[in-house]
Design a protein around this motif. Sequence first.
Motif, PDB file in Angstrom:
ATOM      1  N   PRO A  85       0.923  -1.072  -0.097  1.00 13.80           N
ATOM      2  CA  PRO A  85       0.071  -0.042  -0.015  1.00 13.80           C
ATOM      3  C   PRO A  85       0.730   1.203  -0.075  1.00 13.80           C
ATOM      4  N   MET A  86       1.983   1.230   0.635  1.00 11.19           N
ATOM      5  CA  MET A  86       2.971   2.379   0.840  1.00 11.19           C
ATOM      6  C   MET A  86       3.425   2.545  -0.732  1.00 11.19           C
ATOM      7  N   MET A  87       3.820   1.666  -1.322  1.00 16.20           N
ATOM      8  CA  MET A  87       4.412   1.829  -2.946  1.00 16.20           C
ATOM      9  C   MET A  87       3.198   2.443  -3.550  1.00 16.20           C
ATOM     10  N   VAL A  88       1.971   2.008  -3.502  1.00 17.02           N
ATOM     11  CA  VAL A  88       1.027   2.591  -4.295  1.00 17.02           C
ATOM     12  C   VAL A  88       0.632   3.969  -4.104  1.00 17.02           C
ATOM     13  N   ARG A  89       0.761   4.437  -2.964  1.00 13.27           N
ATOM     14  CA  ARG A  89       0.655   5.828  -2.595  1.00 13.27           C
ATOM     15  C   ARG A  89       1.869   6.643  -2.925  1.00 13.27           C
ATOM     16  N   GLY A 103      11.334  -3.129  -5.023  1.00 12.24           N
ATOM     17  CA  GLY A 103      10.429  -4.171  -4.248  1.00 12.24           C
ATOM     18  C   GLY A 103      10.636  -5.412  -4.619  1.00 12.24           C
ATOM     19  N   PRO A 104      10.062  -6.403  -4.154  1.00 13.85           N
ATOM     20  CA  PRO A 104      10.479  -7.730  -4.409  1.00 13.85           C
ATOM     21  C   PRO A 104       9.928  -7.985  -5.590  1.00 13.85           C
ATOM     22  N   LYS A 105      10.668  -8.566  -6.417  1.00 11.61           N
ATOM     23  CA  LYS A 105      10.682  -9.143  -7.986  1.00 11.61           C
ATOM     24  C   LYS A 105       9.691 -10.347  -8.110  1.00 11.61           C
ATOM     25  N   ARG A 106       8.589 -10.088  -8.896  1.00 11.23           N
ATOM     26  CA  ARG A 106       7.728 -11.347  -9.165  1.00 11.23           C
ATOM     27  C   ARG A 106       8.467 -12.309  -9.759  1.00 11.23           C
ATOM     28  N   ASP A 107       8.001 -13.635  -9.519  1.00 12.85           N
ATOM     29  CA  ASP A 107       8.697 -14.883 -10.282  1.00 12.85           C
ATOM     30  C   ASP A 107       8.595 -14.483 -11.764  1.00 12.85           C
ATOM     31  N   GLU A 194       7.941   0.516   5.917  1.00  7.24           N
ATOM     32  CA  GLU A 194       9.250   1.002   6.028  1.00  7.24           C
ATOM     33  C   GLU A 194      10.057   1.396   4.663  1.00  7.24           C
ATOM     34  N   VAL A 195      10.357   2.559   4.626  1.00 11.49           N
ATOM     35  CA  VAL A 195      10.888   3.151   3.372  1.00 11.49           C
ATOM     36  C   VAL A 195      12.433   3.578   3.572  1.00 11.49           C
ATOM     37  N   THR A 196      13.245   3.190   2.939  1.00  5.53           N
ATOM     38  CA  THR A 196      14.610   3.541   3.059  1.00  5.53           C
ATOM     39  C   THR A 196      15.023   4.283   1.644  1.00  5.53           C
ATOM     40  N   LEU A 197      15.727   5.444   2.019  1.00 10.10           N
ATOM     41  CA  LEU A 197      16.266   6.207   0.689  1.00 10.10           C
ATOM     42  C   LEU A 197      17.820   5.396   0.366  1.00 10.10           C
ATOM     43  N   LEU A 198      17.628   4.795  -0.731  1.00  8.90           N
ATOM     44  CA  LEU A 198      18.802   4.270  -1.389  1.00  8.90           C
ATOM     45  C   LEU A 198      19.922   5.324  -2.204  1.00  8.90           C
ATOM     46  N   ARG A 199      19.211   6.212  -2.990  1.00 13.59           N
ATOM     47  CA  ARG A 199      19.583   7.231  -3.635  1.00 13.59           C
ATOM     48  C   ARG A 199      18.941   8.524  -3.752  1.00 13.59           C
ATOM     49  N   PRO A 200      19.685   9.572  -3.240  1.00 17.57           N
ATOM     50  CA  PRO A 200      18.755  10.840  -3.585  1.00 17.57           C
ATOM     51  C   PRO A 200      18.757  11.240  -4.693  1.00 17.57           C
ATOM     52  N   ILE A 211       4.601  11.948   2.622  1.00 13.91           N
ATOM     53  CA  ILE A 211       3.850  10.479   2.438  1.00 13.91           C
ATOM     54  C   ILE A 211       4.260   9.410   3.381  1.00 13.91           C
ATOM     55  N   THR A 212       5.734   9.316   3.700  1.00 15.06           N
ATOM     56  CA  THR A 212       6.180   8.304   4.295  1.00 15.06           C
ATOM     57  C   THR A 212       6.714   8.380   5.753  1.00 15.06           C
ATOM     58  N   GLY A 213       6.613   9.859   6.013  1.00 12.15           N
ATOM     59  CA  GLY A 213       7.286   9.987   7.324  1.00 12.15           C
ATOM     60  C   GLY A 213       8.801  10.083   7.099  1.00 12.15           C
ATOM     61  N   PRO A 214       9.818   9.803   8.475  1.00 15.63           N
ATOM     62  CA  PRO A 214      10.937  10.069   8.100  1.00 15.63           C
ATOM     63  C   PRO A 214      11.788   8.662   7.417  1.00 15.63           C
ATOM     64  N   LEU A 215      12.558   9.058   6.392  1.00 15.99           N
ATOM     65  CA  LEU A 215      13.210   7.985   5.518  1.00 15.99           C
ATOM     66  C   LEU A 215      14.306   7.294   6.502  1.00 15.99           C
ATOM     67  N   LYS A 216      14.425   6.014   6.168  1.00 13.14           N
ATOM     68  CA  LYS A 216      15.502   5.597   6.785  1.00 13.14           C
ATOM     69  C   LYS A 216      16.869   5.459   5.742  1.00 13.14           C
ATOM     70  N   ALA A 217      18.036   5.467   6.316  1.00 14.26           N
ATOM     71  CA  ALA A 217      19.382   5.634   5.691  1.00 14.26           C
ATOM     72  C   ALA A 217      19.541   4.151   5.194  1.00 14.26           C
ATOM     73  N   ALA A 218      20.213   4.195   3.804  1.00 11.04           N
ATOM     74  CA  ALA A 218      20.781   2.879   3.527  1.00 11.04           C
ATOM     75  C   ALA A 218      22.094   2.669   4.239  1.00 11.04           C
ATOM     76  N   GLY A 219      22.243   1.227   4.412  1.00  6.13           N
ATOM     77  CA  GLY A 219      23.320   0.696   5.209  1.00  6.13           C
ATOM     78  C   GLY A 219      24.553   0.649   4.363  1.00  6.13           C
ATOM     79  N   GLU A 220      25.719   0.813   4.923  1.00  7.05           N
ATOM     80  CA  GLU A 220      27.152   0.928   4.317  1.00  7.05           C
ATOM     81  C   GLU A 220      27.483  -0.620   4.010  1.00  7.05           C
TER      82      GLU A 220
END
Length: 325
Positions: A85-89, A103-107, A194-200, A211-220
């Motif tokens: 639902p978050m991705m749809v928004r 997101g998760p790739k469909r088979d 849960e939404v993570t910023l992978l690349r600004p 829309i999402t609230g605070p974004l998570k940072a990508a891990g190193e």
Amino acid sequence: MHAPQMPCAIRPHNDEDALRQAADILQAGGVVGVPTETVYGLAGRADLPEGVARIYQTKGRPQFNPLIAHVDSLERARALIVFSPMMVRLADAFWPGPLTLVGPKRDDAQVCDLVTAGLDTLAVRWPRSSAICALVKALDCPLAAPSANPSGTISPTTAQHVGEGFGDALALVLDGGTCPVGLESTILAVEGDEVTLLRPGGLDRAQIEAITGPLKAAGEGGAPRAPGMLKSHYAPSVAMRLNAQHPRPGEAYLAFGQSPDNFTGPMINLSPTQNLVEAASTLFASLKALDRHGLTISVAPIPFDGLGEAINDRLIRAAAPKEIL
């Protein structure tokens, strides 16, 4: 200073004959340069391994760096990845536009393994690009398309940049003029809410977080989870010096705001009025122009507010020591 290569064929992006030629090249497993609102892309059919391999070969791109699958509708995107639902928004708010969702790739997703670089997730974008949408519709297939530049060099915002980068190694570039955004898409990984910023990128963080609230940072560390996550990326051929209050003799200068007095070297001002949207739209073209002088590029301080976050991300990657790949 490097002389540009002989350019490839450049044709209008809205010319029906040019679009047919592009579709024929893609159908045969070739690649073409295409305009988007962010930067120009180097497109190949996402379901043809030979076409995707030709993208890597043409760019000189490391194969562990995944690609974005470009679509022409939300329906086609839903056929590639599982939407929460978050991705749809997020898609409803920003598509078509400069946002990539991971997101998760469909088979049964219509992409080959080279696109995901071995990951079980897939990066998908519906761009604001009539050329890409027309080609996806004509081929009935998503297009894999990283930026249309040799890997690790400055991203192209005009068809001429693409031609200079690849020369006759690329048969065709569709010319859509100067890219209005001028930065790659923002990439978000979404797991539930849960939404993570992978690349600004071309979307302001504040717009997304509304829309999402605070974004998570990508891990190193580890392999890149999305395009554009290599440390040394978007790089000119010369050294760079960031946060330079004043240029030194023998340098080129990328200014922001007031230009320095009595400086006679090569200089481009990203925005005399300190407008970050203007600075973002001209960043890559300015770096490319200064790179031709063969001098160290010193860069004025740029705030991290709004699109400044993405601009500084690109500058830090451009200035990083070059990786051996």
